[in-house]
Write an enzyme that holds these catalytic residues in place. Structure first.
Site, PDB file in Angstrom:
ATOM      1  N   PHE A   1       0.630  -0.865   0.299  1.00 59.77           N
ATOM      2  CA  PHE A   1       0.135  -0.042  -0.076  1.00 59.77           C
ATOM      3  C   PHE A   1       0.602   1.030  -0.315  1.00 59.77           C
ATOM      4  O   PHE A   1       1.553   1.713   1.226  1.00 59.77           O
ATOM      5  CB  PHE A   1      -0.746  -0.127   1.297  1.00 59.77           C
ATOM      6  CG  PHE A   1      -1.349   1.223   1.102  1.00 59.77           C
ATOM      7  CD1 PHE A   1      -2.942   1.278   0.752  1.00 59.77           C
ATOM      8  CD2 PHE A   1      -0.997   2.470   2.099  1.00 59.77           C
ATOM      9  CE1 PHE A   1      -3.847   2.117   0.711  1.00 59.77           C
ATOM     10  CE2 PHE A   1      -1.901   4.216   1.529  1.00 59.77           C
ATOM     11  CZ  PHE A   1      -3.159   3.481   1.127  1.00 59.77           C
ATOM     12  N   GLU A   2       0.734   1.850  -0.441  1.00 65.92           N
ATOM     13  CA  GLU A   2       1.745   3.410  -1.206  1.00 65.92           C
ATOM     14  C   GLU A   2       0.155   4.764  -1.731  1.00 65.92           C
ATOM     15  O   GLU A   2       0.185   4.299  -3.075  1.00 65.92           O
ATOM     16  CB  GLU A   2       2.852   3.321  -2.185  1.00 65.92           C
ATOM     17  CG  GLU A   2       3.731   2.111  -1.655  1.00 65.92           C
ATOM     18  CD  GLU A   2       5.242   2.284  -2.631  1.00 65.92           C
ATOM     19  OE1 GLU A   2       6.711   2.548  -1.699  1.00 65.92           O
ATOM     20  OE2 GLU A   2       4.978   2.395  -3.550  1.00 65.92           O
ATOM     21  N   ILE A   3       0.717   5.257  -1.837  1.00 65.40           N
ATOM     22  CA  ILE A   3      -0.168   6.379  -2.453  1.00 65.40           C
ATOM     23  C   ILE A   3       1.030   7.717  -2.040  1.00 65.40           C
ATOM     24  O   ILE A   3       1.676   8.474  -1.158  1.00 65.40           O
ATOM     25  CB  ILE A   3      -1.778   7.714  -1.753  1.00 65.40           C
ATOM     26  CG1 ILE A   3      -2.384   6.368  -1.276  1.00 65.40           C
ATOM     27  CG2 ILE A   3      -1.655   8.507  -2.363  1.00 65.40           C
ATOM     28  CD1 ILE A   3      -3.858   6.586  -0.729  1.00 65.40           C
TER      29      ILE A   3
END
Length: 392
Positions: free
Chosen positions: A288-290
């Site tokens: 999960f990365e933004i």
């Protein structure tokens, strides 16, 4: 008159029944997760179905009813970031990916309609593309990874790499014998943001098949990042398995010694080091990365990746993209530019990030399952939270 009244009653009952069928059809994807849904979710979704009925009742025994049932569709917001979801996946992942996208669309994207970029080192099948396009609200783009981004560079000794895989497999190091996994880690570390389909975007949200989203996301994380000068966002942080990265820290220190001018005084190195300045193996779990694509495209990050790539640790060891991204973030960004999305319920087996307190009311995950509560010794998130923000 009584007969006409009975006919009208029957017709109204039929209309109500058809409306209920539409509700259930709109909720078809939730049945797979019925154990996870809250009762409030059903009420909310039911209210989104509007029915208009025009009836003309003739003075004879024949009654004519015209019925229109409309399913409410959220228009995309007027203001959106220049952003996309990016998904590295394969045709065989279709089932797991569909389950993930159903939740992501329901919890967030059906309100915002951000586009998706799907990347694969093999061509996507027509079935894959059709089934994915049919279930998401945003535009879909399907990209083939260039061979030079998913292969051995000329400076890698493939015999040595094969021997390393054999040794790690015998020692039962996680993914130690997996060749494809190494290509994936290298690609996610230094190439996905260079795919031509990503050129038009400034922000990305990484999604993997099989992950779960346990809460309503009632705001736009992309715009949050943009408006608050954030460059990198995460949900879970943990300690890396040292057997996979025995020389990564020393290779990083060598880069820092050679490029002191690139390292800002206000950085986040306190996240990846202990009180004695030694590497603590902490990293943001990058499934999960933004984040900012401009950051990954920067001269500083690209110089760091090239330094690591030349060292060969993606193949001679089993360097993961999570510690690589995290070390890059820690060197080049400060705490004000990094954000913990504590309010996004997210699961990647076997770990949860689940909101606490009042924020948990919009979730189906249990806050006690969140890793920093369930297994604080493995989590690094509270370490991040306790770091002081720089005074700039």
């Amino acid at each position: 008159m009584a007969r006409a009244y009975d006919l009208r009653s029957i017709l109204f009952v039929l209309v109500a029944f058809v409306g209920a069928v539409v509700v259930l059809r709109d909720l078809r994807y939730d049945f797979a997760f019925v154990g996870d849904m809250r009762a409030a979710e059903l009420s909310r979704r039911t209210q989104e179905v509007t029915a208009t009925m025009t009836s003309t009742v003739m003075q004879t025994e024949m009654t004519m009813v015209t019925e229109t049932i409309q399913v409410a569709s959220d228009p995309a917001p007027a203001e959106k970031a220049n952003a996309a979801f990016v998904v590295l996946t394969r045709n065989k992942d279709l089932k797991d990916l569909r389950e993930t996208l159903i939740q992501l669309e329901d919890r967030f994207n059906r309100h915002y309609k951000y586009p998706y970029v799907f990347l694969n080192n093999e061509p996507f099948s027509d079935e894959f593309k059709e089934k994915i396009q049919g279930m998401v609200s945003g535009e879909c783009q399907f990209g083939l990874i260039p061979e030079e981004h998913w292969s051995y560079p000329e400076y890698i000794d493939q015999t040595r790499a094969a021997e390393a895989r054999k040794d790690m497999k015998e020692r039962k190091v996680i993914y130690g014998g997996n060749e494809s996994y190494r290509h994936m880690c290298r690609y996610e570390s230094g190439f996905f943001f260079r795919h031509p389909l990503m050129d038009q975007y400034k922000w990305y949200w990484r999604v993997e098949p099989g992950v779960k989203f346990g809460c309503e996301i009632d705001y736009d994380p992309f715009l949050f990042m943009e408006r608050n000068n954030k460059k990198y966002g995460f949900t879970i942080s943990i300690k890396e398995v040292i057997e996979t990265i025995p020389t990564l820290w020393n290779t990083t220190m060598d880069f820092m010694d050679k490029h002191k001018e690139m390292i800002p005084a206000a950085n986040l190195m306190g996240f990846v080091t202990d009180k004695n300045g030694e590497y603590n193996r902490c990293h943001f779990w990058s499934n999960f990365e933004i984040g900012s694509l401009d950051f990954l495209r920067s001269d500083q990050y690209m110089a760091y990746f090239d330094h690591l790539d030349r060292a060969g640790g993606f193949f001679y060891e089993r360097w993961g993209d999570a510690p690589v991204h995290s070390l890059g973030v820690s060197m080049f960004l400060n705490k004000n530019e990094v954000h913990w999305f504590e309010d996004i319920g997210y699961y990647h087996g076997p770990l949860w990030n689940c909101p606490k307190g009042e924020a948990n009311k919009k979730c189906w995950c249990s806050e006690e399952e969140s890793i920093e509560i369930k297994n604080p010794a493995w989590s690094c998130t509270l370490n991040f939270k306790d770091l002081p923000a720089p005074k700039l």
